[in-house]
Write an enzyme that holds these catalytic residues in place. Structure first.
Site, PDB file in Angstrom:
ATOM      1  N   ARG A  82       0.695  -1.006   0.097  1.00 43.10           N
ATOM      2  CA  ARG A  82      -0.008  -0.022  -0.047  1.00 43.10           C
ATOM      3  C   ARG A  82       0.813   1.303   0.143  1.00 43.10           C
ATOM      4  O   ARG A  82       0.505   2.171  -0.619  1.00 43.10           O
ATOM      5  CB  ARG A  82      -0.778   0.121   1.360  1.00 43.10           C
ATOM      6  CG  ARG A  82      -1.991   1.366   1.121  1.00 43.10           C
ATOM      7  CD  ARG A  82      -3.296   0.985   1.937  1.00 43.10           C
ATOM      8  NE  ARG A  82      -3.974  -0.008   1.521  1.00 43.10           N
ATOM      9  CZ  ARG A  82      -4.937   0.266   0.272  1.00 43.10           C
ATOM     10  NH1 ARG A  82      -4.977   1.308  -0.204  1.00 43.10           N
ATOM     11  NH2 ARG A  82      -5.518  -0.759  -0.249  1.00 43.10           N
ATOM     12  N   HIS A 116       1.867   1.774  -3.439  1.00 40.46           N
ATOM     13  CA  HIS A 116       0.765   2.071  -4.267  1.00 40.46           C
ATOM     14  C   HIS A 116       0.656   3.635  -4.029  1.00 40.46           C
ATOM     15  O   HIS A 116       0.283   4.500  -4.903  1.00 40.46           O
ATOM     16  CB  HIS A 116      -0.574   1.502  -3.697  1.00 40.46           C
ATOM     17  CG  HIS A 116      -1.802   1.889  -4.246  1.00 40.46           C
ATOM     18  ND1 HIS A 116      -2.776   2.651  -3.525  1.00 40.46           N
ATOM     19  CD2 HIS A 116      -2.472   1.613  -5.503  1.00 40.46           C
ATOM     20  CE1 HIS A 116      -3.709   2.779  -4.267  1.00 40.46           C
ATOM     21  NE2 HIS A 116      -3.376   2.464  -5.474  1.00 40.46           N
TER      22      HIS A 116
END
Lengths: 213, 213
Positions: B40, B43
């Site tokens: 994440r 990301h």
């Protein structure tokens, strides 16, 4: 484990940070017009990649400053970017920081049309009009829709800050803006972010209001 | 100039992004406990440096999830980080996102003591007590003060997310946390940011609430 902290007064930390950035840039000379923007982005990210990825249309910084001095508002594609903008500096030149992402009409429009909320935000911006700098730090779909609206003559931002981050259509959305005739500041490639968008806005605001750094 | 966009449905963009991240990681295998956090952060930043800089104390992720499920609140050192936390997910487990940076008493205390406001925020957190995860994405002075307060037994956060960014005492402040016995997630080196802090909080929240990704 012994950790030795540098002794720097609170109000000297930012200044010292900029000195370190300049030291590490060594002999590299930036265009003086864009240097304050590039350095502030590196200050925000500790990422020197931005030296080669930040791309400015001719006179973009001067156009951004002029827009701010004429009371332009800044529209962001995330609450996070809006949150990072220096509101006191923006208020000095009479602008507002706007973000429509949490607006119920935007959620509704996105659902009805099967688009992202970021896309619907740009439609809302076009409908409202006004003197706008648009800063996109997250959603490439916002940049794609913005490009389409500009092509259709439905919106004419004073400056686009195009720094979405990520893996799906991020590079492509930035290419669309780079190929347009709108004034832009774009971070080529995948990197960017709400923090980068806010940093660029703040650098412009500090130039517009005569704040040091 | 011809730009070809990938056709990805709005609700598929995040999933496709994670697929691309996994593809680019190739044969690299992450510890399954920390993988959702690391992915994440990549990301959020499009920066694969975090593969080698993110550092977890033993069981940090499980401890963070447990704290959230017991209603821990998340205290951040910037409004921007607070803004990036998924409040709906946090509300599901009964926590709140807090930031004291704009509080008048914090500004006053910092002025009186000649510290940063971030330092004063940690003093306020120690005075208030409670079940806290502390996420520092900006100010190394917050981490330094937090470390000092822990040493003095005045605060015991359930987890420290230590990801300030920058050039002055950032590396050093993280070393302090790395050498402590508090549960931590730290991005070694200069990089980090409010966006990284929020991404780590959200990854923990999605694990705590059973959301996909």
């Amino acid at each position: 484990m012994k950790v030795t902290l540098q002794q720097v007064l609170p109000n000297e930390i930012e200044k010292r940070s900029f000195q370190i950035i300049e030291e590490e840039m060594g002999q590299l000379q930036l265009d003086p017009e864009v240097a304050p923007i590039v350095k502030r982005v590196i200050h925000t990210t500790a990422d020197f990649d931005y030296l080669r990825t930040l791309t400015f249309s001719p006179g973009a910084v001067a156009k951004g400053i002029a827009a701010l001095r004429e009371g332009a508002s800044i529209l962001t594609d995330t609450q996070m970017a809006r949150s990072g903008i220096n509101k006191a500096a923006l208020a000095k030149v009479g602008g507002e920081a706007l973000c429509f992402m949490s607006d119920p009409d935007v959620a509704q429009a996105a659902k009805e049309k099967g688009t992202t909320r970021a896309t619907a935000c740009m439609d809302k911006a076009a409908a409202l009009g006004g003197n706008l700098i648009i800063a996109v730090g997250n959603a490439p779909t916002a940049l794609v829709r913005l490009h389409q609206l500009m092509e259709e003559g439905k919106i004419a931002p004073r400056l686009i800050i195009g720094v979405p981050v990520g893996f799906v259509n991020v590079v492509e959305s930035k290419e669309l803006i780079l190929s347009s005739s709108v004034p832009f500041i774009v971070a080529r490639g995948r990197k960017g972010g709400s923090n980068v968008a806010a940093a660029i806005c703040n650098a412009l605001l500090y130039l517009a209001t005569g704040r040091a750094l």
